[in-house]
Design an enzyme around this catalytic site. Structure first.
Site, PDB file in Angstrom:
ATOM      1  N   ASP A 486       0.815  -1.217   0.000  1.00  0.00           N
ATOM      2  CA  ASP A 486       0.000   0.000   0.000  1.00  0.00           C
ATOM      3  C   ASP A 486       0.843   1.259   0.000  1.00  0.00           C
ATOM      4  OD1 ASP A 486      -2.558  -0.974  -0.009  1.00  0.00           O
ATOM      5  OD2 ASP A 486      -2.643  -1.247   2.158  1.00  0.00           O
ATOM      6  N   GLN A 681       0.295  -8.238  12.391  1.00  0.00           N
ATOM      7  CA  GLN A 681       0.642  -7.727  11.061  1.00  0.00           C
ATOM      8  C   GLN A 681       2.146  -7.551  10.894  1.00  0.00           C
ATOM      9  OE1 GLN A 681       0.478  -3.543   9.972  1.00  0.00           O
ATOM     10  NE2 GLN A 681      -1.240  -4.028   8.647  1.00  0.00           N
ATOM     11  N   GLY A 701      -3.498 -10.424   6.947  1.00  0.00           N
ATOM     12  CA  GLY A 701      -3.154 -11.397   5.925  1.00  0.00           C
ATOM     13  C   GLY A 701      -2.112 -12.408   6.393  1.00  0.00           C
TER      14      GLY A 701
HETATM   15  C1  GLC Z   1      -1.967  -4.237   5.038  1.00  0.00           C
HETATM   16  C2  GLC Z   1      -3.127  -4.175   4.061  1.00  0.00           C
HETATM   17  C3  GLC Z   1      -2.833  -5.004   2.842  1.00  0.00           C
HETATM   18  C4  GLC Z   1      -1.501  -4.639   2.237  1.00  0.00           C
HETATM   19  C5  GLC Z   1      -0.408  -4.694   3.287  1.00  0.00           C
HETATM   20  C6  GLC Z   1       0.925  -4.195   2.767  1.00  0.00           C
HETATM   21  O1  GLC Z   1      -1.845  -5.516   5.539  1.00  0.00           O
HETATM   22  O2  GLC Z   1      -4.327  -4.622   4.657  1.00  0.00           O
HETATM   23  O3  GLC Z   1      -3.847  -4.837   1.878  1.00  0.00           O
HETATM   24  O4  GLC Z   1      -1.236  -5.538   1.194  1.00  0.00           O
HETATM   25  O5  GLC Z   1      -0.764  -3.897   4.384  1.00  0.00           O
HETATM   26  O6  GLC Z   1       0.910  -2.841   2.477  1.00  0.00           O
END
Ligand code: GLC
Length: 788
Positions: A486, A681, A701
């Protein structure tokens, strides 16, 4: 320090020290009635939306308060405590406590002055309310006179931010009423006459007579007091005040006399329901119903997790793979990024790439559920193949605006397409087809978000068209608004290597699907496109010992060996391997380079060195402190790809080292701070003074990527369209392991043994070629021996 342990037989994490480094949470229910609860009963509930449907108040960044509080009081001497250690916080030497976070429920046990309490919090399957079932036992030799107070702090309005900051409005629109056995909170009550009032909320007590109540927070807590010493509890009586122009709450009090050894159970119910429905619900509750609802939850989760179980020599790995990682995958699958203790779902929709990736985490356990979500996500593709970056919860295929339309940006805050969104469909869909063999799905017709519809097969071709129609410099796929990262804006003409590898994988999957369908034309086109893309990747991204991260609009390389900062990026290296683009010899060297330059004891950082001085416009990572998030943090989602790449190269030791480095169960909890049973994360990278500290747990993710890296990577369960390859990449010290897997409805009992005679695989006593089981050779029940 250890704050608890896994109870594997009950599939619980048991917290024995309540002063955890951060609130350790669990997720209950679903976004219809969602509840987040911590080991000290902190957290909130919402109906439908964490930001717009908030039922219980919770103050972010504020010591995990308030929460679902149950106060106990000795009515002989006035001493009081809470059924969770906080908020009253009795000295640990006088107070014992235990928190059991289970699958869909949380139990808090406490012991204080010969009174034991046990409260089970849960949301019944499909329920739109939550239950706090409290049992109190007198373990004293004399009778005890006790009071119990249940306290629920309603928001004054469903919108979280309105409730927090727009008091000149929200405090004057809400009232509470008492209709035994519950407090009812209404909002914009007059509007009910027009049928326009927002739904009301209730907090009920069942099982004991209500001695006193109040519906006004101020009169429960008292002046200049907090949750640790509410005046009503101190006094032993609520004053019956109801809210009119202040802050509503539900506070219900019962006095009990307990004989020695006696146990009593009270139920508290909370939700967003109209008065008659609340009355009806409360009227039907008793201890048997609680038992059967808890049994329903347990059956549900047992069913969800039964398609794969493993026994390896590593306990943390077993627990995570059998229970906690899939649990987190299911939660993330359902909740997307809806709500947590650090954000409250202001997004109000599904992020396209996140949701398509999340599906991957549950395919091996629940293919029908994966299919349903795939159908939904395919229906959020626009007719030209691009995908809506944000898919509204109220998504209506065929009727949606697309990012070309200014209204879409206004409504969602997303101004344009992300380059990667639709490309995630390829690995996800392929995994689904390989797991199920359901090739007919490719012919299913699915609408586009804006207009028209196509077969799934054609949806995929359109997704490729979208990428091929958005090429930038050197004929490579353009970075557009963002790729996976992002924080990386490469622009209309700037190009991303991660994207190029994703496209390469997508093309190779399309080629396989086309070949399988006898669609020679597409298969040939794919071969051509793939070869051409590989050449361009080699010509423009290969930098001698690494792949660069991209090329910006001015033609400047991003992340090349010569860059003063951010000179080595993790994702292009791992994805060159995952996509099958880098040959084996190069892959080994890339993995060694990553290990030398990016690895920390907590996983490999996303890139290094972090941006500090040599800033570029599109590198939004610079906004973060060095070592945080995309600016050189250990982005945990990407560890899954690293583990997978190592496993694909059959480097089991290295794959497992990375696994352990970032596995929450295997870390120093005081350093990591987050829950030992949930992935976060990111962890802070090398430039941070707190390297290894983690953030943003639960809805990330990381859950699905690491799940896939365990199942397909380390365990080596790699289905394709015709069968299952089993090629474990396990540490050399492991002598073997067993796995039970359901594959296409057939049961496989798999034993992996390090006999030194491998690699070899036998199915029901018969030797097979190449560690591979053709699906049509499977019986109902199968014995598989894999020798390595
Ligand atoms: C966060 C966002 C995801 C993105 C990641 C890396 O986890 O939810 O969409 O791919 O950041 O920027």
């Amino acid at each position: 320090m250890e704050y608890g342990h896994f109870d594997t037989s009950r599939r619980e994490y048991v917290i024995t020290k309540p002063n955890t480094p951060s609130p350790w949470a669990n997720y209950l229910g679903s976004p219809d009635h969602g509840a987040i609860i911590t080991n000290n009963a902190g957290g909130y509930s919402f109906a439908g939306s964490g930001s717009a449907g908030r039922v219980l108040r919770y103050r972010f960044n504020e010591q995990d308060k308030p929460g679902r509080y149950l106060y106990l009081r000795d009515d002989e001497d006035g001493d009081f405590w809470s059924a969770s250690w906080q908020p009253v916080g009795k000295p640990p030497e006088t107070y014992t406590s235990l928190c059991r976070h289970g699958l869909g429920y949380t139990v808090l046990e406490a012991g204080y002055r010969s009174v034991l309490s046990r409260v089970t919090y849960y949301v019944p399957m499909g329920g739109r309310h939550e239950v706090w079932s409290l049992s109190i036992t007198n373990t004293d030799t004399k009778p005890r006179a006790l009071s119990v107070f249940g306290y629920a702090e309603f928001t004054n309005e469903g919108h979280y931010d309105q409730d927090q900051i727009n008091l000149q409005y929200t405090q004057f629109i809400t009232r509470t009423h008492f209709y035994a056995p519950f407090i009812l909170q209404t909002i914009n009550e007059n509007n009910a006459v027009l049928g326009e009032a927002p739904p009301s909320r209730f907090f009920a007590m069942v099982g004991e007579d209500i001695t006193s109540y109040c519906g006004d927070r101020h009169s429960f807590l008292g002046r200049y007091r907090g949750y640790e010493n509410p005046v009503a509890v101190e006094r032993g009586l609520c004053d019956g005040e109801l809210n009119y122009g202040g802050n509503g709450c539900g506070a219900l009090h019962a006095r009990l006399r307990l004989a020695p050894g006696e146990t009593r159970t009270l139920l508290f119910l909370l939700g967003q329901l109209e008065r008659d429905d609340a009355r009806c619900l409360a009227g039907g509750y008793n201890a048997q119903r609680v038992q059967s609802e808890l049994a329903g939850l347990s059956d549900h989760w047992r069913g969800k997790l039964q398609n794969l179980s493993v026994k390896t020599p590593d306990r943390a790995f077993n627990t995570m793979v059998n229970t906690w990682n899939p649990y987190q995958c299911f939660i993330t699958f359902h909740w997307s990024r809806a709500a947590s203790l650090i954000y409250c779902g202001l997004r109000n929709g599904y992020g396209y790439r996140d949701s398509v990736q999340d599906i991957q985490g549950i395919i091996h356990l629940d293919p029908p559920m994966a299919k349903e979500k795939l159908q939904f996500m395919l229906s959020a593709q626009v007719h030209h193949g691009g995908a809506l970056p944000l898919v509204k919860f109220t998504h209506h295929p065929g009727e949606e605006n697309s990012p070309e339309d200014p209204a879409y940006a206004l409504e969602t805050g997303h101004p344009s397409y992300r380059a990667d969104d639709a490309l995630w469909l390829f690995p996800t869909l392929y995994k689904y087809l390989a797991e199920t063999g359901n090739m007919a799905f490719l012919d299913e017709k699915i609408p586009y978000a804006d207009r028209g519809g196509d077969s799934v097969y054609r949806h995929l071709l359109k997704a490729l068209d979208f990428s091929m129609n958005h090429l930038g410099l050197h004929g490579l796929p353009a970075g557009l608004h963002a790729d996976w990262n992002d924080c990386l804006r490469l622009g209309e003409k700037g190009v991303s290597s991660f994207l190029a590898f994703q496209l390469y994988l997508a093309i190779s999957i399309m080629a396989r699907l086309a070949a399988r369908r006898g669609d020679g034309e597409v298969a040939k086109a794919m071969e051509r496109n793939g070869a051409q893309l590989a050449e361009r990747i080699e010509a423009h991204y290969w930098d001698g010992d690494r792949y660069i991260r991209g090329i910006d609009e001015n033609g400047e390389p991003v992340g090349s060996a010569a860059s003063p900062e951010a000179s080595l990026w993790l994702n292009p290296q791992t994805w060159s391997i995952i996509s099958g683009c880098a040959g084996d010899a190069r892959a080994e060297k890339l993995l060694d380079l990553v290990n030398r330059e990016l690895a920390t004891p907590y996983g490999a950082v996303l890139m290094a060195p972090a941006y500090k001085e040599h800033l570029r416009e599109g590198a939004l990572a610079r906004l973060f402190n060095p070592g945080m998030k995309e600016n050189g943090g250990v982005f945990l989602q990407t560890q899954g790809w690293l583990i997978l790449a190592e496993a694909y190269m059959d480097r089991g030791d290295q794959a497992f080292n990375y696994y352990t480095a970032s596995c929450p169960a295997a870390q120093d909890h005081d350093l990591r701070e987050m829950e030992p049973y949930a992935y976060s994360q990111f962890s802070e990278g090398m430039e941070s003074p707190h390297t290894g500290r983690s953030h943003v747990p639960w809805l990330t993710g990381t859950a699905s990527t690491v799940m896939v890296s365990c199942v397909e990577g380390i365990l080596g369960l790699r289905p394709d369209l015709d069968g299952l390859k089993i090629s474990p990449a396990i540490p050399s010290r492991w002598k073997g392991m067993t796995m039970e897997k359901v594959y296409r409805g057939k049961r496989l009992n798999i034993e992996v043994a390090r006999t030194g005679k491998g690699p070899a695989l036998s199915l029901n006593g018969q030797k097979m070629e190449g560690l591979y089981i053709p699906a049509n050779r499977l019986e109902e029940e199968n014995e598989v021996l894999v020798e390595i």
